[in-house]
Design a protein around this motif. Structure first.
Motif, PDB file in Angstrom:
ATOM      1  N   ARG A  42       0.833  -1.210   0.000  1.00 54.96           N
ATOM      2  CA  ARG A  42       0.000   0.000   0.000  1.00 54.96           C
ATOM      3  C   ARG A  42       0.865   1.257   0.000  1.00 54.96           C
ATOM      4  O   ARG A  42       0.587   2.221  -0.709  1.00 54.96           O
ATOM      5  CB  ARG A  42      -0.940   0.010   1.208  1.00 54.96           C
ATOM      6  CG  ARG A  42      -2.134  -0.905   1.046  1.00 54.96           C
ATOM      7  CD  ARG A  42      -3.173  -0.693   2.143  1.00 54.96           C
ATOM      8  NE  ARG A  42      -2.661  -0.952   3.485  1.00 54.96           N
ATOM      9  CZ  ARG A  42      -2.565  -2.154   4.034  1.00 54.96           C
ATOM     10  NH1 ARG A  42      -2.929  -3.231   3.359  1.00 54.96           N
ATOM     11  NH2 ARG A  42      -2.100  -2.283   5.264  1.00 54.96           N
ATOM     12  N   ARG A  45       2.355   1.915  -3.334  1.00 57.33           N
ATOM     13  CA  ARG A  45       1.344   2.534  -4.216  1.00 57.33           C
ATOM     14  C   ARG A  45       1.221   4.029  -3.957  1.00 57.33           C
ATOM     15  O   ARG A  45       1.255   4.822  -4.888  1.00 57.33           O
ATOM     16  CB  ARG A  45      -0.023   1.883  -3.992  1.00 57.33           C
ATOM     17  CG  ARG A  45      -0.205   0.568  -4.631  1.00 57.33           C
ATOM     18  CD  ARG A  45      -1.643   0.040  -4.457  1.00 57.33           C
ATOM     19  NE  ARG A  45      -1.653  -1.376  -4.766  1.00 57.33           N
ATOM     20  CZ  ARG A  45      -1.702  -2.350  -3.869  1.00 57.33           C
ATOM     21  NH1 ARG A  45      -1.808  -2.082  -2.585  1.00 57.33           N
ATOM     22  NH2 ARG A  45      -1.675  -3.604  -4.251  1.00 57.33           N
ATOM     23  N   THR A  46       1.046   4.395  -2.693  1.00 56.88           N
ATOM     24  CA  THR A  46       0.789   5.802  -2.398  1.00 56.88           C
ATOM     25  C   THR A  46       2.028   6.671  -2.595  1.00 56.88           C
ATOM     26  O   THR A  46       1.915   7.789  -3.084  1.00 56.88           O
ATOM     27  CB  THR A  46       0.239   5.988  -0.974  1.00 56.88           C
ATOM     28  OG1 THR A  46       1.150   5.446  -0.024  1.00 56.88           O
ATOM     29  CG2 THR A  46      -1.110   5.312  -0.818  1.00 56.88           C
ATOM     30  N   SER A  48       4.687   6.067  -4.579  1.00 58.17           N
ATOM     31  CA  SER A  48       5.212   6.090  -5.955  1.00 58.17           C
ATOM     32  C   SER A  48       4.208   6.659  -6.940  1.00 58.17           C
ATOM     33  O   SER A  48       4.582   7.218  -7.964  1.00 58.17           O
ATOM     34  CB  SER A  48       5.594   4.677  -6.405  1.00 58.17           C
ATOM     35  OG  SER A  48       4.432   3.866  -6.564  1.00 58.17           O
ATOM     36  N   CYS A  50       2.177   4.724  -8.559  1.00 60.29           N
ATOM     37  CA  CYS A  50       1.910   3.695  -9.566  1.00 60.29           C
ATOM     38  C   CYS A  50       1.086   2.569  -8.955  1.00 60.29           C
ATOM     39  O   CYS A  50       0.974   2.442  -7.741  1.00 60.29           O
ATOM     40  CB  CYS A  50       3.202   3.157 -10.193  1.00 60.29           C
ATOM     41  SG  CYS A  50       4.309   2.267  -9.107  1.00 60.29           S
ATOM     42  N   ASP A  51       0.496   1.777  -9.827  1.00 63.03           N
ATOM     43  CA  ASP A  51      -0.254   0.612  -9.390  1.00 63.03           C
ATOM     44  C   ASP A  51       0.748  -0.489  -9.064  1.00 63.03           C
ATOM     45  O   ASP A  51       1.702  -0.702  -9.816  1.00 63.03           O
ATOM     46  CB  ASP A  51      -1.214   0.166 -10.496  1.00 63.03           C
ATOM     47  CG  ASP A  51      -2.110  -0.967 -10.054  1.00 63.03           C
ATOM     48  OD1 ASP A  51      -2.561  -0.951  -8.900  1.00 63.03           O
ATOM     49  OD2 ASP A  51      -2.347  -1.872 -10.861  1.00 63.03           O
ATOM     50  N   VAL A  52       0.553  -1.153  -7.945  1.00 59.26           N
ATOM     51  CA  VAL A  52       1.465  -2.208  -7.499  1.00 59.26           C
ATOM     52  C   VAL A  52       0.650  -3.478  -7.306  1.00 59.26           C
ATOM     53  O   VAL A  52      -0.304  -3.487  -6.540  1.00 59.26           O
ATOM     54  CB  VAL A  52       2.164  -1.819  -6.180  1.00 59.26           C
ATOM     55  CG1 VAL A  52       3.089  -2.928  -5.705  1.00 59.26           C
ATOM     56  CG2 VAL A  52       2.915  -0.505  -6.337  1.00 59.26           C
ATOM     57  N   GLU A  53       1.021  -4.514  -8.017  1.00 58.00           N
ATOM     58  CA  GLU A  53       0.338  -5.801  -7.889  1.00 58.00           C
ATOM     59  C   GLU A  53       1.362  -6.915  -7.695  1.00 58.00           C
ATOM     60  O   GLU A  53       2.414  -6.917  -8.327  1.00 58.00           O
ATOM     61  CB  GLU A  53      -0.493  -6.099  -9.136  1.00 58.00           C
ATOM     62  CG  GLU A  53      -1.653  -5.140  -9.332  1.00 58.00           C
ATOM     63  CD  GLU A  53      -2.492  -5.506 -10.528  1.00 58.00           C
ATOM     64  OE1 GLU A  53      -2.389  -6.638 -11.021  1.00 58.00           O
ATOM     65  OE2 GLU A  53      -3.252  -4.640 -10.972  1.00 58.00           O
ATOM     66  N   LEU A  68       4.817  -3.139 -11.344  1.00 56.86           N
ATOM     67  CA  LEU A  68       4.663  -1.709 -11.116  1.00 56.86           C
ATOM     68  C   LEU A  68       4.147  -1.112 -12.417  1.00 56.86           C
ATOM     69  O   LEU A  68       4.801  -1.238 -13.453  1.00 56.86           O
ATOM     70  CB  LEU A  68       6.001  -1.067 -10.749  1.00 56.86           C
ATOM     71  CG  LEU A  68       6.734  -1.642  -9.533  1.00 56.86           C
ATOM     72  CD1 LEU A  68       8.145  -1.090  -9.454  1.00 56.86           C
ATOM     73  CD2 LEU A  68       5.967  -1.341  -8.267  1.00 56.86           C
ATOM     74  N   GLY A  78       8.705   3.876  -7.886  1.00 56.60           N
ATOM     75  CA  GLY A  78       8.379   2.588  -7.280  1.00 56.60           C
ATOM     76  C   GLY A  78       9.584   1.664  -7.234  1.00 56.60           C
ATOM     77  O   GLY A  78       9.830   0.990  -6.230  1.00 56.60           O
TER      78      GLY A  78
END
Length: 119
Positions: A42, A45-46, A48, A50-53, A68, A78
């Motif tokens: 989390r 994500r906040t 950087s 970017c979406d992190v999965e 990323l 990220g």
């Protein structure tokens, strides 16, 4: 289909470039990357942008892929946060960020990272 891109192009607006960078995380680092109850993911994500999965799928050596996705600057940030976390001996991205800030070092700057090659 594709109307949003055409509309933006017709209106003179530009669609941002979106990239994805995949990092292979070894089994020994998976817990540190995820953090307690996903806290480090989390924060990545906040901080950087970017979406992190990180899917639960593992390869034959127990490694997992971390994805990323975002603008080149956000993905670069990220990557830098992730590298710092993995090299830092503390426990969380938030603690790493605070440590860097307390030392007077500038946290990774996404705007300055635009166009730089990946680390």
């Amino acid at each position: 289909r594709g109307g949003g891109q055409r509309a933006a192009a017709a209106g003179g607006g530009a669609c941002p470039t979106i990239v994805t960078h995949a990092v292979l995380v070894p089994p020994s680092a998976i817990g540190k990357v995820i953090g307690p109850r996903g806290a480090n993911l989390r924060t990545l994500r906040t901080r950087s942008g970017c979406d992190v999965e990180m899917p639960r799928d593992e390869d034959e050596l127990g490694r997992r892929l971390l994805h990323l996705t975002g603008t080149p600057a956000a993905v670069r940030r990220g990557q830098e946060l992730l590298q710092g976390l993995l090299l830092w001996r503390g426990g969380s991205v938030e603690a790493y960020w605070e440590e860097v800030s307390l030392k007077g070092e500038a946290p990774p700057d996404a705007a300055a990272a635009e166009g730089l090659p990946p680390p």
